[in-house]
Design a protein around this motif. Structure first.
Motif, PDB file in Angstrom:
ATOM      1  N   MET A  84      10.123  -0.491  -5.717  1.00 10.72           N
ATOM      2  CA  MET A  84       9.771  -0.200  -4.710  1.00 10.72           C
ATOM      3  C   MET A  84       9.544   1.406  -4.985  1.00 10.72           C
ATOM      4  SD  MET A  84       9.850  -1.813  -2.167  1.00 10.72           S
ATOM      5  CE  MET A  84      10.046  -0.797  -0.779  1.00 10.72           C
ATOM      6  N   VAL A  85       8.516   2.644  -4.845  1.00  9.26           N
ATOM      7  CA  VAL A  85       8.181   3.585  -4.445  1.00  9.26           C
ATOM      8  C   VAL A  85       8.163   4.334  -2.626  1.00  9.26           C
ATOM      9  CG1 VAL A  85       7.234   2.722  -6.627  1.00  9.26           C
ATOM     10  CG2 VAL A  85       6.305   2.985  -4.728  1.00  9.26           C
ATOM     11  N   SER A  86       8.443   5.272  -3.336  1.00  6.11           N
ATOM     12  CA  SER A  86       8.507   6.482  -2.465  1.00  6.11           C
ATOM     13  C   SER A  86       7.429   7.630  -2.717  1.00  6.11           C
ATOM     14  CB  SER A  86       9.838   7.181  -2.310  1.00  6.11           C
ATOM     15  OG  SER A  86      11.033   6.629  -2.029  1.00  6.11           O
ATOM     16  N   LEU A  87       6.241   7.154  -1.120  1.00  7.19           N
ATOM     17  CA  LEU A  87       5.092   7.791  -1.496  1.00  7.19           C
ATOM     18  C   LEU A  87       4.973   9.400  -0.916  1.00  7.19           C
ATOM     19  CD1 LEU A  87       2.997   5.346   0.273  1.00  7.19           C
ATOM     20  CD2 LEU A  87       3.061   5.597  -1.998  1.00  7.19           C
ATOM     21  N   THR A  88       4.866   9.981  -1.925  1.00  5.64           N
ATOM     22  CA  THR A  88       4.724  11.650  -1.968  1.00  5.64           C
ATOM     23  C   THR A  88       3.886  12.554  -1.294  1.00  5.64           C
ATOM     24  OG1 THR A  88       4.881  12.303  -3.764  1.00  5.64           O
ATOM     25  CG2 THR A  88       6.731  11.813  -3.609  1.00  5.64           C
ATOM     26  N   ALA A  89       2.368  11.481  -1.248  1.00  2.00           N
ATOM     27  CA  ALA A  89       0.898  12.657  -0.767  1.00  2.00           C
ATOM     28  C   ALA A  89       0.508  11.434   0.052  1.00  2.00           C
ATOM     29  CB  ALA A  89      -0.112  12.039  -1.906  1.00  2.00           C
ATOM     30  N   PRO A  90       0.301  12.378   1.215  1.00  2.00           N
ATOM     31  CA  PRO A  90      -0.749  11.935   2.577  1.00  2.00           C
ATOM     32  C   PRO A  90      -1.814  11.125   2.046  1.00  2.00           C
ATOM     33  CG  PRO A  90      -1.200  13.854   2.466  1.00  2.00           C
ATOM     34  CD  PRO A  90      -0.466  13.639   1.106  1.00  2.00           C
ATOM     35  N   TYR A  91      -1.523   9.816   3.004  1.00  3.79           N
ATOM     36  CA  TYR A  91      -2.898   9.624   3.297  1.00  3.79           C
ATOM     37  C   TYR A  91      -4.200   9.990   3.495  1.00  3.79           C
ATOM     38  CZ  TYR A  91      -7.256   6.255   3.739  1.00  3.79           C
ATOM     39  OH  TYR A  91      -8.391   5.770   3.967  1.00  3.79           O
ATOM     40  N   VAL A  92      -5.154  10.936   2.401  1.00  5.38           N
ATOM     41  CA  VAL A  92      -6.780  11.419   2.878  1.00  5.38           C
ATOM     42  C   VAL A  92      -7.693  10.644   2.732  1.00  5.38           C
ATOM     43  CG1 VAL A  92      -7.524  13.724   3.055  1.00  5.38           C
ATOM     44  CG2 VAL A  92      -5.186  13.143   3.336  1.00  5.38           C
ATOM     45  N   SER A  93      -8.551   9.437   3.545  1.00  4.73           N
ATOM     46  CA  SER A  93      -9.646   9.191   3.234  1.00  4.73           C
ATOM     47  C   SER A  93     -10.724  10.226   1.996  1.00  4.73           C
ATOM     48  CB  SER A  93     -10.855   8.959   4.295  1.00  4.73           C
ATOM     49  OG  SER A  93     -11.751   8.317   3.997  1.00  4.73           O
ATOM     50  N   GLY A  94     -10.671   9.047   1.004  1.00  2.00           N
ATOM     51  CA  GLY A  94     -11.247   9.926  -0.648  1.00  2.00           C
ATOM     52  C   GLY A  94     -10.349  10.119  -1.635  1.00  2.00           C
ATOM     53  N   PHE A  95      -9.955   9.779  -1.510  1.00  4.44           N
ATOM     54  CA  PHE A  95      -8.627  10.672  -1.952  1.00  4.44           C
ATOM     55  C   PHE A  95      -6.620   9.397  -2.223  1.00  4.44           C
ATOM     56  CE2 PHE A  95     -10.436  14.638  -0.097  1.00  4.44           C
ATOM     57  CZ  PHE A  95     -10.763  15.413  -1.420  1.00  4.44           C
ATOM     58  N   LEU A  96      -7.435   8.259  -2.382  1.00  2.31           N
ATOM     59  CA  LEU A  96      -6.437   7.222  -2.161  1.00  2.31           C
ATOM     60  C   LEU A  96      -5.877   7.206  -3.438  1.00  2.31           C
ATOM     61  CD1 LEU A  96      -4.923   4.335  -0.901  1.00  2.31           C
ATOM     62  CD2 LEU A  96      -6.791   3.655  -1.817  1.00  2.31           C
ATOM     63  N   ALA A  97      -6.514   7.593  -4.442  1.00  2.00           N
ATOM     64  CA  ALA A  97      -5.577   7.565  -6.180  1.00  2.00           C
ATOM     65  C   ALA A  97      -4.576   8.755  -6.036  1.00  2.00           C
ATOM     66  CB  ALA A  97      -6.784   7.531  -6.690  1.00  2.00           C
ATOM     67  N   PHE A  98      -5.276   9.855  -5.218  1.00  2.00           N
ATOM     68  CA  PHE A  98      -3.680  10.333  -4.946  1.00  2.00           C
ATOM     69  C   PHE A  98      -2.685  10.135  -4.500  1.00  2.00           C
ATOM     70  CE2 PHE A  98      -7.164  12.542  -5.957  1.00  2.00           C
ATOM     71  CZ  PHE A  98      -7.330  13.453  -7.563  1.00  2.00           C
ATOM     72  N   ARG A  99      -2.735   9.109  -4.166  1.00  5.55           N
ATOM     73  CA  ARG A  99      -0.957   8.664  -3.369  1.00  5.55           C
ATOM     74  C   ARG A  99      -1.166   7.344  -3.940  1.00  5.55           C
ATOM     75  NH1 ARG A  99       0.945   8.494   2.253  1.00  5.55           N
ATOM     76  NH2 ARG A  99       1.382   6.764   2.837  1.00  5.55           N
ATOM     77  N   GLU A 100      -1.933   6.607  -4.650  1.00  5.33           N
ATOM     78  CA  GLU A 100      -0.949   5.578  -4.679  1.00  5.33           C
ATOM     79  C   GLU A 100      -0.937   5.389  -6.239  1.00  5.33           C
ATOM     80  OE1 GLU A 100      -2.928   2.570  -2.860  1.00  5.33           O
ATOM     81  OE2 GLU A 100      -2.604   3.074  -0.975  1.00  5.33           O
ATOM     82  N   VAL A 101      -2.114   5.726  -7.091  1.00  7.42           N
ATOM     83  CA  VAL A 101      -1.805   5.487  -8.327  1.00  7.42           C
ATOM     84  C   VAL A 101      -1.151   5.659 -10.214  1.00  7.42           C
ATOM     85  CG1 VAL A 101      -3.808   6.697 -10.851  1.00  7.42           C
ATOM     86  CG2 VAL A 101      -4.847   6.166  -8.759  1.00  7.42           C
ATOM     87  N   PRO A 102      -0.956   6.561  -9.114  1.00  6.85           N
ATOM     88  CA  PRO A 102       0.650   7.275  -9.992  1.00  6.85           C
ATOM     89  C   PRO A 102       1.401   6.014 -10.180  1.00  6.85           C
ATOM     90  CG  PRO A 102      -0.235   9.392  -9.090  1.00  6.85           C
ATOM     91  CD  PRO A 102      -0.799   8.303  -8.399  1.00  6.85           C
ATOM     92  N   PHE A 103       2.055   5.902  -9.418  1.00  5.35           N
ATOM     93  CA  PHE A 103       2.938   4.123  -9.388  1.00  5.35           C
ATOM     94  C   PHE A 103       2.204   3.543 -10.613  1.00  5.35           C
ATOM     95  CE2 PHE A 103       3.208   6.721  -5.640  1.00  5.35           C
ATOM     96  CZ  PHE A 103       4.808   7.026  -5.350  1.00  5.35           C
ATOM     97  N   LEU A 104       0.711   3.124 -10.359  1.00  4.79           N
ATOM     98  CA  LEU A 104       0.065   1.716 -10.879  1.00  4.79           C
ATOM     99  C   LEU A 104       0.469   2.234 -12.284  1.00  4.79           C
ATOM    100  CD1 LEU A 104      -2.296   1.182  -8.151  1.00  4.79           C
ATOM    101  CD2 LEU A 104      -0.345   0.316  -8.542  1.00  4.79           C
TER     102      LEU A 104
END
Length: 282
Positions: A84-104
């Protein structure tokens, strides 16, 4: 994405993201780098990874990041890591990686530390690679940061670089008759699937090898590594939210000490359907 509409990030954040995408894009390798990729039967491929980030319904912050590793060609889950993670970056089209990739990336790091023999030879991502508005989608981002071959497998066509879901495109889809049939970017992954997948290079693999790999990983429409990562992350959310009370500090220390789960042979779950409803990933 789940949850209420989020405020866009400050302009300086978007500018930083664009610069970072451009910097990392220069590191992308779009050709085959491994011997198994150049073999028609993918001989030498033994471990395929899949990643997913599933969201808590109605919550734009809490999510579950998952990494699974499957044996190939058996497609049996041999390792899983859900967190379980807490997202800190908002979803912005074209920039999904900055929201999800750090956890992966963290999940891959944990795998390398605890079970290095199970590190996958390639990762499959629910999203796009070079098929992206700036040529650097989430599959590229994850591939560069982990230094692993990576393939983007999207369920919807990202209409970019002149690609359109027009009548001509739909006619090409209609002509895909059997599992394995394809035209550039689109793959009919299974005989019973009426909708194609859109495969794009992430990192350290050619498009031709990426398409063959994706087809080889499909028992159903969605490639098994991605499908299992999704199934297990959603199950983890259900089990976590159903807990009557949060774990004590001692329990948390014990869970951390146990680490991610190495699955016994035959650990794959049976399918509940062809695939889950499509989500927009970039």
């Amino acid at each position: 994405m789940a949850g209420e509409a989020e405020a866009p990030p400050p302009e300086e954040t978007l500018s930083f993201w664009k610069r970072e995408q451009a910097r990392l894009k220069a590191l992308v390798v779009v050709g085959d780098t491994e011997a198994w990729q150049r073999d028609a039967a993918l001989s030498g491929l033994r471990r395929v990874g899949g990643v997913d980030v599933s969201f808590v319904k109605g919550d734009g912050v809490r999510a579950c990041a998952s990494l699974v590793v499957l044996s190939y060609p058996e497609l049996e889950v041999v390792y899983e890591d859900c967190c379980m993670v807490s997202l800190t970056a908002p979803y912005v089209s074209g920039f999904l990686a900055f929201r999800e990739v750090p956890f992966l990336v963290d999940a891959v790091r944990r795998l390398r530390e605890k079970e290095p023999r199970l590190v996958p030879q390639v990762l499959l991502v629910d999203g796009n690679g070079v098929l992206h508005h700036r040529g650097f989608g989430v599959a590229c981002h994850l591939g560069v940061l982990t230094d692993l071959p990576c393939v983007g497998v999207a369920k919807k066509l990202l209409q970019v670089d002149g690609l359109e879901n027009d009548a001509q495109h739909k006619e090409k889809i209609r002509l895909l008759q059997a599992g394995g049939d394809s035209f550039p970017l689109a793959l009919k992954s299974h005989d019973r699937s009426s909708r194609p997948l859109y495969v794009s290079v992430g990192h350290k693999i050619s498009l031709e090898a990426a398409v063959r790999l994706t087809r080889g990983c499909c028992r159903f429409r969605i490639p098994e590594p991605v499908r299992q990562a999704d199934i297990r992350s959603r199950d983890y959310i259900r089990r976590t939210l159903a807990a009557p009370e949060p774990p004590t500090p001692a329990q948390e220390r014990s869970q951390k000490a146990q680490g991610p789960k190495v699955c016994p042979k035959g650990g794959s779950k049976e399918p509940e359907g062809e695939d889950r409803p499509p989500e927009a990933h970039s």
